[in-house]
Design an enzyme around this catalytic site. Sequence first.
Site, PDB file in Angstrom:
ATOM      1  N   SER A 160      35.643  33.277  37.062  1.00 43.31           N
ATOM      2  CA  SER A 160      34.948  33.117  35.784  1.00 43.31           C
ATOM      3  C   SER A 160      34.143  31.826  35.850  1.00 43.31           C
ATOM      4  O   SER A 160      34.462  30.936  36.648  1.00 43.31           O
ATOM      5  CB  SER A 160      35.981  33.043  34.655  1.00 43.31           C
ATOM      6  OG  SER A 160      35.401  32.510  33.475  1.00 43.31           O
ATOM      7  N   TYR A 173      43.639  29.592  31.089  1.00 44.51           N
ATOM      8  CA  TYR A 173      42.731  30.579  31.693  1.00 44.51           C
ATOM      9  C   TYR A 173      41.786  29.891  32.679  1.00 44.51           C
ATOM     10  O   TYR A 173      41.638  30.335  33.835  1.00 44.51           O
ATOM     11  CB  TYR A 173      41.940  31.291  30.582  1.00 44.51           C
ATOM     12  CG  TYR A 173      40.973  32.338  31.078  1.00 44.51           C
ATOM     13  CD1 TYR A 173      41.409  33.615  31.405  1.00 44.51           C
ATOM     14  CD2 TYR A 173      39.613  32.049  31.208  1.00 44.51           C
ATOM     15  CE1 TYR A 173      40.508  34.582  31.853  1.00 44.51           C
ATOM     16  CE2 TYR A 173      38.717  33.003  31.652  1.00 44.51           C
ATOM     17  CZ  TYR A 173      39.166  34.275  31.971  1.00 44.51           C
ATOM     18  OH  TYR A 173      38.269  35.215  32.415  1.00 44.51           O
TER      19      TYR A 173
HETATM   20  P1  NDP Z   1      40.600  43.335  29.679  1.00 46.84           P
HETATM   21  O1  NDP Z   1      41.512  42.490  28.873  1.00 46.84           O
HETATM   22  O2  NDP Z   1      39.669  44.267  29.000  1.00 46.84           O
HETATM   23  O3  NDP Z   1      41.411  44.131  30.774  1.00 46.84           O
HETATM   24  C1  NDP Z   1      42.389  43.473  31.526  1.00 46.84           C
HETATM   25  C2  NDP Z   1      43.254  44.479  32.220  1.00 46.84           C
HETATM   26  O4  NDP Z   1      44.334  43.770  32.841  1.00 46.84           O
HETATM   27  C3  NDP Z   1      43.866  45.483  31.263  1.00 46.84           C
HETATM   28  O5  NDP Z   1      43.832  46.768  31.842  1.00 46.84           O
HETATM   29  C4  NDP Z   1      45.288  44.983  31.120  1.00 46.84           C
HETATM   30  O6  NDP Z   1      46.230  45.985  30.848  1.00 46.84           O
HETATM   31  C5  NDP Z   1      45.548  44.400  32.492  1.00 46.84           C
HETATM   32  N1  NDP Z   1      46.652  43.462  32.422  1.00 46.84           N
HETATM   33  C6  NDP Z   1      46.778  42.377  31.632  1.00 46.84           C
HETATM   34  N2  NDP Z   1      47.994  41.829  31.788  1.00 46.84           N
HETATM   35  C7  NDP Z   1      48.644  42.575  32.703  1.00 46.84           C
HETATM   36  C8  NDP Z   1      49.953  42.530  33.252  1.00 46.84           C
HETATM   37  N3  NDP Z   1      50.840  41.615  32.861  1.00 46.84           N
HETATM   38  N4  NDP Z   1      50.301  43.459  34.170  1.00 46.84           N
HETATM   39  C9  NDP Z   1      49.419  44.416  34.534  1.00 46.84           C
HETATM   40  N5  NDP Z   1      48.180  44.521  34.032  1.00 46.84           N
HETATM   41  C10 NDP Z   1      47.798  43.615  33.117  1.00 46.84           C
HETATM   42  O7  NDP Z   1      39.772  42.277  30.571  1.00 46.84           O
HETATM   43  P2  NDP Z   1      38.356  42.390  31.288  1.00 46.84           P
HETATM   44  O8  NDP Z   1      38.133  43.762  31.787  1.00 46.84           O
HETATM   45  O9  NDP Z   1      37.363  41.730  30.421  1.00 46.84           O
HETATM   46  O10 NDP Z   1      38.588  41.381  32.510  1.00 46.84           O
HETATM   47  C11 NDP Z   1      38.767  41.798  33.844  1.00 46.84           C
HETATM   48  C12 NDP Z   1      38.666  40.563  34.705  1.00 46.84           C
HETATM   49  O11 NDP Z   1      37.364  39.972  34.562  1.00 46.84           O
HETATM   50  C13 NDP Z   1      39.658  39.469  34.340  1.00 46.84           C
HETATM   51  O12 NDP Z   1      40.120  38.843  35.507  1.00 46.84           O
HETATM   52  C14 NDP Z   1      38.823  38.488  33.529  1.00 46.84           C
HETATM   53  O13 NDP Z   1      39.344  37.184  33.581  1.00 46.84           O
HETATM   54  C15 NDP Z   1      37.488  38.599  34.229  1.00 46.84           C
HETATM   55  N6  NDP Z   1      36.337  38.184  33.460  1.00 46.84           N
HETATM   56  C16 NDP Z   1      35.927  38.926  32.377  1.00 46.84           C
HETATM   57  C17 NDP Z   1      34.803  38.560  31.665  1.00 46.84           C
HETATM   58  C18 NDP Z   1      34.317  39.350  30.491  1.00 46.84           C
HETATM   59  O14 NDP Z   1      33.330  38.936  29.856  1.00 46.84           O
HETATM   60  N7  NDP Z   1      34.920  40.466  30.129  1.00 46.84           N
HETATM   61  C19 NDP Z   1      34.021  37.356  32.028  1.00 46.84           C
HETATM   62  C20 NDP Z   1      34.556  36.640  33.172  1.00 46.84           C
HETATM   63  C21 NDP Z   1      35.673  37.060  33.856  1.00 46.84           C
HETATM   64  P3  NDP Z   1      46.372  46.639  29.371  1.00 46.84           P
HETATM   65  O15 NDP Z   1      45.130  47.443  29.196  1.00 46.84           O
HETATM   66  O16 NDP Z   1      47.572  47.452  29.472  1.00 46.84           O
HETATM   67  O17 NDP Z   1      46.454  45.481  28.421  1.00 46.84           O
END
Ligand code: NDP
Length: 255
Positions: A160, A173
């Site tokens: 990020s 984070y």
């Molecule tokens: P979301 O919160 O939409 O999705 C995250 C996913 O991770 C979900 O499917 C969630 O599961 C899963 N997850 C969270 N905790 C756990 C756990 N304990 N065990 C297993 N699975 C878990 O996030 P994004 O799609 O936005 O983010 C994806 C990546 O991109 C992340 O690493 C984020 O930091 C990074 N990112 C995102 C940005 C953005 O603007 N969206 C910008 C910069 C970086 P569940 O659905 O069951 O909660």
Amino acid sequence: MSDANQRAITYSCAADALSGRVILVTGAGDGIGRAVSLALARHGATVVLLGRTQEKLEAVYDQIKSEGGAEPALAPLNLQVARPQDYQELASLLDNEFGRLDGLLHNASLLGEITPLESYPDGSWESVMQVNVNAQFLLTQALLPLLQAADDGRVVFTTSSVGRKGRAFWGAYAVSKFATEGMMQVLADELENISPVRVNAINPGATRTAMRANAYPGEDPQTVTLPEDIVAPYLFLLGPDSADVNGASIDAQPK
Ligand code: NDP
């Protein structure tokens, strides 16, 4: 912008470019992980869908099957509480089921609190570091033997902008994403000359997901890029055409 970044964001490949490859995606049930899993399957990969909410994984499974993709595998696992032996069991399952692993995308993350370090709750700090840092170390360590046995294994971490330059209130984070950049660089350097495995990171940039909406509650989601519009660098770094890219941190949406 680096040459590798330019190639990554403009990448396009044949529909069968990932055929025969087995690729594990964490956080595959929602957001960016879901969109990348669907894109990988559309390019022929067998996707191992890892996440904590079984129903979401099943919905992605159903969509891949309905589109005629290779049958995915479900790997329900809560990264916050999983122990080292859970990761070893997953590695054994993959070995028994497929006999190979070609790619690993560390995508799952927790946002934690947006609050000053002075008042950051220690429980939330531990959860974020467990999911965003410790779990990806344990998963990488367990799966490396399979990845190293592949012809051209790939590991992709998710970073990020706050993992490159700290920003007030982004707390655990931001710190976890600095650690992620560090883990990527250490592993890439360790494997550079002894293995065909390539290790890189992607910063998705602002993307329309639940995490983004939590971080920016006042933002109009319609103004934010959809996850399906940033899949090109993921296909590039998880596929065969990135053998000369290692230790890079790629911006999916360079400014
Ligand atoms: P979301 O919160 O939409 O999705 C995250 C996913 O991770 C979900 O499917 C969630 O599961 C899963 N997850 C969270 N905790 C756990 C756990 N304990 N065990 C297993 N699975 C878990 O996030 P994004 O799609 O936005 O983010 C994806 C990546 O991109 C992340 O690493 C984020 O930091 C990074 N990112 C995102 C940005 C953005 O603007 N969206 C910008 C910069 C970086 P569940 O659905 O069951 O909660």
